[in-house]
Design an enzyme around this catalytic site. Structure first.
Site, short mmCIF file in Angstrom:
data_model
loop_
_atom_site.label_atom_id
_atom_site.label_comp_id
_atom_site.label_asym_id
_atom_site.label_seq_id
_atom_site.Cartn_x
_atom_site.Cartn_y
_atom_site.Cartn_z
N THR A 1 -45.31 -9.91 116.04
CA THR A 1 -45.88 -11.55 115.68
C THR A 1 -45.12 -11.97 114.21
OG1 THR A 1 -47.60 -12.48 115.21
CG2 THR A 1 -48.22 -10.24 114.44
N ALA A 2 -45.16 -12.78 113.78
CA ALA A 2 -44.23 -13.68 112.83
C ALA A 2 -45.09 -13.05 111.73
CB ALA A 2 -44.67 -14.87 112.68
N MET B 1 -48.32 -21.21 110.55
CA MET B 1 -48.53 -22.96 110.84
C MET B 1 -49.81 -23.63 109.20
SD MET B 1 -49.59 -23.21 114.83
CE MET B 1 -50.91 -21.94 114.54
N PRO C 1 -40.26 -12.24 116.31
CA PRO C 1 -40.40 -13.37 115.71
C PRO C 1 -38.77 -14.00 115.18
CG PRO C 1 -39.60 -11.51 114.76
CD PRO C 1 -40.02 -10.98 116.11
N ASP D 1 -40.00 -21.40 124.87
CA ASP D 1 -40.47 -22.10 123.68
C ASP D 1 -39.18 -22.25 123.17
OD1 ASP D 1 -43.50 -22.34 124.84
OD2 ASP D 1 -43.88 -20.91 124.14
N LYS E 1 -42.30 -26.90 122.38
CA LYS E 1 -43.37 -28.56 121.66
C LYS E 1 -42.87 -28.58 120.42
CE LYS E 1 -47.56 -26.44 123.36
NZ LYS E 1 -47.72 -25.07 123.48
N ASP F 1 -45.93 -12.86 119.06
CA ASP F 1 -46.72 -11.56 120.42
C ASP F 1 -47.45 -13.29 121.13
OD1 ASP F 1 -48.54 -9.73 120.86
OD2 ASP F 1 -49.48 -11.22 120.94
N GLY G 1 -42.60 -17.09 121.70
CA GLY G 1 -41.99 -16.38 120.36
C GLY G 1 -43.54 -15.76 120.50
N1 SAH Z 1 -47.20 -16.48 118.62
C1 SAH Z 1 -46.21 -16.90 117.86
C2 SAH Z 1 -47.27 -17.76 116.60
C3 SAH Z 1 -46.56 -18.94 117.33
S1 SAH Z 1 -47.90 -20.47 116.04
C4 SAH Z 1 -46.68 -15.38 116.57
O1 SAH Z 1 -47.45 -14.68 116.86
O2 SAH Z 1 -45.44 -15.26 115.94
C5 SAH Z 1 -46.74 -20.55 114.67
C6 SAH Z 1 -46.34 -20.18 113.80
O3 SAH Z 1 -46.06 -19.08 113.95
C7 SAH Z 1 -44.78 -21.15 112.96
O4 SAH Z 1 -45.88 -22.06 112.33
C8 SAH Z 1 -44.57 -19.63 111.48
O5 SAH Z 1 -46.30 -19.68 111.31
C9 SAH Z 1 -45.49 -18.93 112.20
N2 SAH Z 1 -43.64 -17.91 112.70
C10 SAH Z 1 -43.06 -18.30 114.00
N3 SAH Z 1 -41.85 -17.96 114.02
C11 SAH Z 1 -41.59 -17.84 112.40
C12 SAH Z 1 -40.64 -17.19 111.71
N4 SAH Z 1 -39.63 -16.82 111.62
N5 SAH Z 1 -40.75 -17.15 110.40
C13 SAH Z 1 -41.88 -17.49 109.96
N6 SAH Z 1 -42.94 -17.58 110.71
C14 SAH Z 1 -43.08 -18.10 111.33
#
Ligand code: SAH
Length: 266
Positions: free
Chosen positions: A131-132, A186, A25, A48, A70, A103, A101
């Site tokens: 994952t976030a 998101m 994250p 990314d 992006k 997973d 970012g």
């Molecule tokens: N593949 C990523 C998600 C990508 S979509 C995963 O598994 O986490 C991008 C969204 O993930 C962002 O809009 C936000 O909602 C979330 N996100 C990613 N990094 C974050 C972080 N450090 N803190 C909070 N939300 C995060």
């Protein structure tokens, strides 16, 4: 006597391969050990926006780094073009790491990349990442499946692609009825709309929610609200990566913090 060829694979010319690696994250030490090992042998790394660039230190000094980020509303590289780069680099017989970012398979378009690589006949592997939603739960000290408060957790996107079919459109009213903890990716921009839809679907207007921005990074912040007070948080956090957690489990943060007089407030 020459060494026996064991399989067709041994007879093929050496070929590049791609590893889709979850970068986690944000905090650099939330990369997995397997992810680090793969990075340390990479010839090319394609990464990314949400990837912590400190992770690139794990690559060999001579590795090629290709940025394909992006930002919302400012697409600098279409997914097809990223797919073309993956195929092009792998065909040079290189070890390609696609660093994504969180997973790679959770709202990360990893599925499209798997399809592209399969179509091109390029072998790939996937290394999962934190994952976030899980990072946000831990950062905000919210137990996503607290016994007695939630027995399910849903990962859902708050940002619908314009070309999504009805089948994949989010049915917020149906989610409201599940009693599951909702982890919304998101979703900051559309939070007021989502909160309204959840309320209309039957969730109490005082259902708590937490918005965790930049989870695990130094600028991390946690914002508490309810469905009816969500709009102000949405305005404050627009443009920052943030994860929204909706459900009764959010109260456990308040309870655990209240019991700890020295607990830091966000
Ligand atoms: N593949 C990523 C998600 C990508 S979509 C995963 O598994 O986490 C991008 C969204 O993930 C962002 O809009 C936000 O909602 C979330 N996100 C990613 N990094 C974050 C972080 N450090 N803190 C909070 N939300 C995060």
């Amino acid at each position: 006597m020459s060494k026996a060829v064991k399989s067709d694979y041994d007879r093929l010319p050496p070929t590049g391969r791609v590893t889709l690696v979850g970068a986690g994250p944000g905090a650099a030490d939330l990369l997995t050990l397997r992810g680090q090992a793969v990075l340390s042998k990479a010839d090319v790394v394609i990464y990314d926006d949400l990837v912590n660039t400190d992770l690139l230190k794990h690559c060999p000094a001579g590795a090629t780094r290709i940025y394909v980020g992006k930002r919302a509303g400012m697409h600098c590289m279409p997914q097809e073009q990223i797919g073309e780069i993956l195929v092009r680099e792998a065909r040079k017989n290189l070890r390609v790491v696609r660093l994504k970012g969180g997973d790679p398979l959770i709202f990360g378009r990893g599925g499209e990349e798997m399809q592209t690589l399969t179509a091109a006949g390029i072998p790939y592997e996937i290394v999962p990442g934190v994952t976030a939603a899980l990072a946000a739960g831990a950062a905000a000290e919210i137990p996503l499946t607290h016994r007695g408060a939630a027995s399910a957790v849903v990962f859902v996107t708050g940002h619908e692609c314009a070309n999504k079919s009805d089948q994949t459109a989010v049915d917020w009213a149906a989610l409201a009825r599940t009693g599951a903890t909702l982890c919304i990716y998101m979703g900051v921009r559309r939070l007021p709309e989502i909160a309204r839809a959840l309320g209309e679907g039957g969730l109490a207007h005082d259902t708590p929610l937490a918005v965790v921005a930049n989870a695990t990074l130094p600028q991390q912040s946690v914002h508490l609200a309810t469905l009816e007070s969500a709009e102000a948080v949405s305005e404050r956090l627009r443009g920052q990566p943030a994860l929204i957690i909706v459900g009764d489990v959010v109260r456990w943060r308040e309870l655990s913090q209240a019991a700890r007089p020295m607990a830091a407030t966000a």
